[in-house]
Design a protein around this motif. Structure first.
Motif, mmCIF file in Angstrom:
data_model
loop_
_atom_site.group_PDB
_atom_site.id
_atom_site.type_symbol
_atom_site.label_atom_id
_atom_site.label_comp_id
_atom_site.label_asym_id
_atom_site.label_seq_id
_atom_site.Cartn_x
_atom_site.Cartn_y
_atom_site.Cartn_z
ATOM 1 N N THR B 100 0.817 -1.219 0.000
ATOM 2 C CA THR B 100 0.000 0.000 0.000
ATOM 3 C C THR B 100 0.849 1.268 0.000
ATOM 4 N N ARG B 101 2.172 1.129 0.107
ATOM 5 C CA ARG B 101 3.022 2.323 0.181
ATOM 6 C C ARG B 101 3.556 2.684 -1.199
ATOM 7 N N PRO B 102 3.791 3.966 -1.424
ATOM 8 C CA PRO B 102 4.227 4.391 -2.766
ATOM 9 C C PRO B 102 5.728 4.233 -2.992
ATOM 10 N N ILE B 103 6.358 3.237 -2.391
ATOM 11 C CA ILE B 103 7.771 2.998 -2.684
ATOM 12 C C ILE B 103 7.969 1.531 -3.029
ATOM 13 N N ASN B 104 9.084 1.254 -3.653
ATOM 14 C CA ASN B 104 9.419 -0.105 -4.067
ATOM 15 C C ASN B 104 9.342 -1.067 -2.866
ATOM 16 N N THR B 105 8.663 -2.192 -3.063
ATOM 17 C CA THR B 105 8.441 -3.114 -1.943
ATOM 18 C C THR B 105 9.750 -3.683 -1.414
ATOM 19 N N LEU B 106 10.624 -4.083 -2.347
ATOM 20 C CA LEU B 106 11.885 -4.704 -1.927
ATOM 21 C C LEU B 106 12.710 -3.709 -1.110
ATOM 22 N N PHE B 107 12.772 -2.468 -1.600
ATOM 23 C CA PHE B 107 13.498 -1.434 -0.873
ATOM 24 C C PHE B 107 12.898 -1.247 0.520
ATOM 25 N N HIS B 108 11.579 -1.204 0.563
ATOM 26 C CA HIS B 108 10.909 -0.955 1.833
ATOM 27 C C HIS B 108 11.212 -2.063 2.847
ATOM 28 N N VAL B 109 11.101 -3.316 2.399
ATOM 29 C CA VAL B 109 11.364 -4.447 3.294
ATOM 30 C C VAL B 109 12.782 -4.356 3.844
ATOM 31 N N ILE B 110 13.733 -4.099 2.950
ATOM 32 C CA ILE B 110 15.137 -4.087 3.366
ATOM 33 C C ILE B 110 15.429 -2.907 4.280
ATOM 34 N N ALA B 111 14.888 -1.721 3.925
ATOM 35 C CA ALA B 111 15.234 -0.510 4.681
ATOM 36 C C ALA B 111 14.592 -0.484 6.053
ATOM 37 N N GLU B 112 13.547 -1.275 6.227
ATOM 38 C CA GLU B 112 12.804 -1.187 7.474
ATOM 39 C C GLU B 112 13.646 -1.582 8.688
#
Lengths: 275, 262
Positions: B100-112
């Motif tokens: 649901t977020r407007p950023i790349n999913t893979l990036f989001h998972v890793i950056a979290e």
């Protein structure tokens, strides 16, 4: 007699649940096992290189054949005596479900014990025979004669069972640490590395400086892995075996007592967070 | 550029969380430090009896071991959350959040997540390199340091890509942490010279699960100056190919993903 029957009638369902759990998660178990056995093979190759480089037949009294037997039997022993009741206690404390367990009319550690025994039944039957057979075939090929000794093997089984009980109660004690540390990942890593080293799973204790080895031989950790493996290999005389088994029994009683003490004081401190 | 800024914000957020659980962090880092220390005692015991291991000296073995921790700890520090994808996030239905977020999913998972436990490995790594390098007579040119950086980046990509691929399997199967664990364990093969293994293991860790390129091959180039094309080039090729495959599998997985939550 009826008390014994009632005891088993109470706890056998936990074993059955454990078996069902193991069946559902069999893919996890197989992957986990492959991952773990790889480290035994890395050690095998390292030792092979060590023997090739040293140019000598023995390394501190061990031949290459001894080393291979030691590596794989100690892998097997470590696997069979592994107990993770600790995590269950920890998780239940964190999510508060320990409260439900405390009002049940059965001993909480017996529930864990029987569930774990059921859970391990399938995996044990799957790896025990292949590893022992593999080790013996290897010994037969390298020595040209059958080295398998049924008396040592049976004594190994006895020692293994005591080792499992020590490990079980040790890990129950450790599980209670969740009362003090709310996250177990780091502490578990510290515990497993230390126990691995002190129990002789990384290197046989005889390779260590003799003073240190003497101390470690007496500590409960040696009873977890080193003692059963050395018995299997026939490194001890019968009087020595009797002494080692006695020491194992001693540590089993100590661990049992300590776990009871901690349980009693921990119950007083318990504050369930959320529900 | 936007992603760099986001990454900083994520890390800052994470560090705030961390301050809440200082003891956790300390225990994790100490645990990893311990695990490495025990391995080093083992190497020490071996070398107390032999002059060299198949032609490699004690210092050289320590260097290879230390080098193997560069990529392992970097990957550990930045992408630890990938473990959670296979173990928990998808199975519990928590993955929907990322979609649901407007950023790349893979990036989001890793950056979290920012796994500071890895400092335990980094400390060992720095200590090992500091102890071994002064005693080794290693070739040094102007391009040595740039090559170190290139090797470190692509070696880390090998780790990260394997984790992305195995985590992405959970898009189809709901849970894949055990597969990640199985393949990840093979990284221990990279701590020792490849020449001690038999042919089969050598082929697997060079061409199939290329962990040999995370440590032994680049480290042996820095030690001897031989075969730069295969040792460093191979690391770059293995890292790039695996990363491309990882992105492909991840995106295919996203298309196949059906939420598991209730």
């Amino acid at each position: 007699m009826s008390r014994v029957r009632r005891f088993f009638r109470t706890y056998i369902p936990f074993s059955r649940a454990g078996i069902q759990e193991a069946v559902v998660y069999r893919a996890n178990f197989i992957c986990f096992l492959i991952g773990e056995i790889m480290s035994a093979f890395i050690m095998y190759f390292v030792w092979k290189a060590v023997f090739l480089s040293s140019g000598s037949e023995t390394f501190m009294g061990f031949t290459m054949e001894d080393m291979v037997v030691y590596l794989f039997i100690s892998f097997l022993t470590g696997y069979l005596t592994y107990s993770d009741g600790a995590f269950a206690v920890g998780e239940e404390i964190v999510d508060g479900s320990i409260a439900a367990r405390m009002i049940r009319p059965c001993s909480f550690e017996m529930c864990f014990l029987f569930q774990e025994l059921g859970n391990r039944l399938i995996s044990v039957s799957m790896i025990f025979v292949p590893i022992v057979a593999g080790v013996e075939i290897y010994r037969y090929i390298t020595c040209g004669e059958l080295r398998f000794n049924i008396v040592y093997f049976l004594l190994y089984i006895v020692s293994l069972l005591i080792a499992y009980m020590i490990s079980f109660y040790f890990n129950v004690c450790y599980g209670f640490m969740a009362f003090f540390f709310k996250n177990l990942w780091g502490t578990t890593l510290i515990k497993e590395t230390l126990v691995g080293f002190l129990s002789g799973a990384v290197v046989p204790l005889v390779f260590l400086p003799s003073g240190l080895a003497a101390v470690l031989n007496f500590l409960p950790f040696a009873s977890l892995s080193y003692t059963p493996v050395m018995i299997y290999m026939g490194m001890y005389t019968y009087p020595q075996i009797a002494m080692r088994l006695g020491l194992q029994l001693f540590w089993m009683v100590v661990m049992f007592g300590v776990s009871k003490l901690i349980w009693r004081s921990a119950v007083k401190r318990l504050a369930v967070q959320g529900g | 550029m936007r992603y760099f800024r986001l990454h900083r914000i994520f890390i800052a957020q994470y560090l705030k969380k961390l301050m809440e659980y200082k003891a956790d962090f300390l225990l994790g880092a100490v645990g990893l430090l311990f695990a490495q220390a025990i391995q080093l005692i083992f190497i020490g015991i071996i070398f107390s009896q032999i002059p060299d291991l198949r032609g490699w000296t004690y210092e050289q073995i320590l260097f290879i071991y230390g080098f193997s921790l560069i990529s392992k700890s970097l990957d550990h520090l930045f992408t630890d959350n990938l473990w959670m994808v296979g173990y928990r996030i998808i199975r519990k239905g928590d993955f929907d959040k990322y979609l649901t977020r407007p950023i790349n999913t893979l990036f989001h998972v890793i950056a979290e997540n920012f796994c500071v436990d890895a400092f335990g490995e980094m400390l060992t790594c720095v200590l090992l390199l500091c102890v071994s390098i002064p005693k080794l007579n290693m070739p040094f040119h102007w391009y040595t340091i740039p090559l170190w950086i290139v090797a470190a980046i692509f070696a880390t990509l090998i780790y990260t890509s394997l984790k992305i691929i195995t985590a992405a399997i959970a898009f189809w199967t709901k849970s894949s942490g055990h597969i990640t664990h199985m393949l990840y364990m093979a990284n221990d093969f990279s701590k020792y010279p490849v020449s001690i293994y038999n042919r089969f293991v050598q082929i697997v860790i060079t061409y199939i699960l290329p962990f040999a390129f995370t440590a032994y091959f680049p480290a042996s180039y820095f030690l001897t100056g031989k075969d730069p094309l295969f040792c460093i080039g191979g690391t770059v090729v293995a890292g790039s190919l695996l990363f491309a495959l990882a992105l492909f599998v991840w995106n295919r997985g996203l298309k196949a993903y059906e939420s598991a939550g209730s």
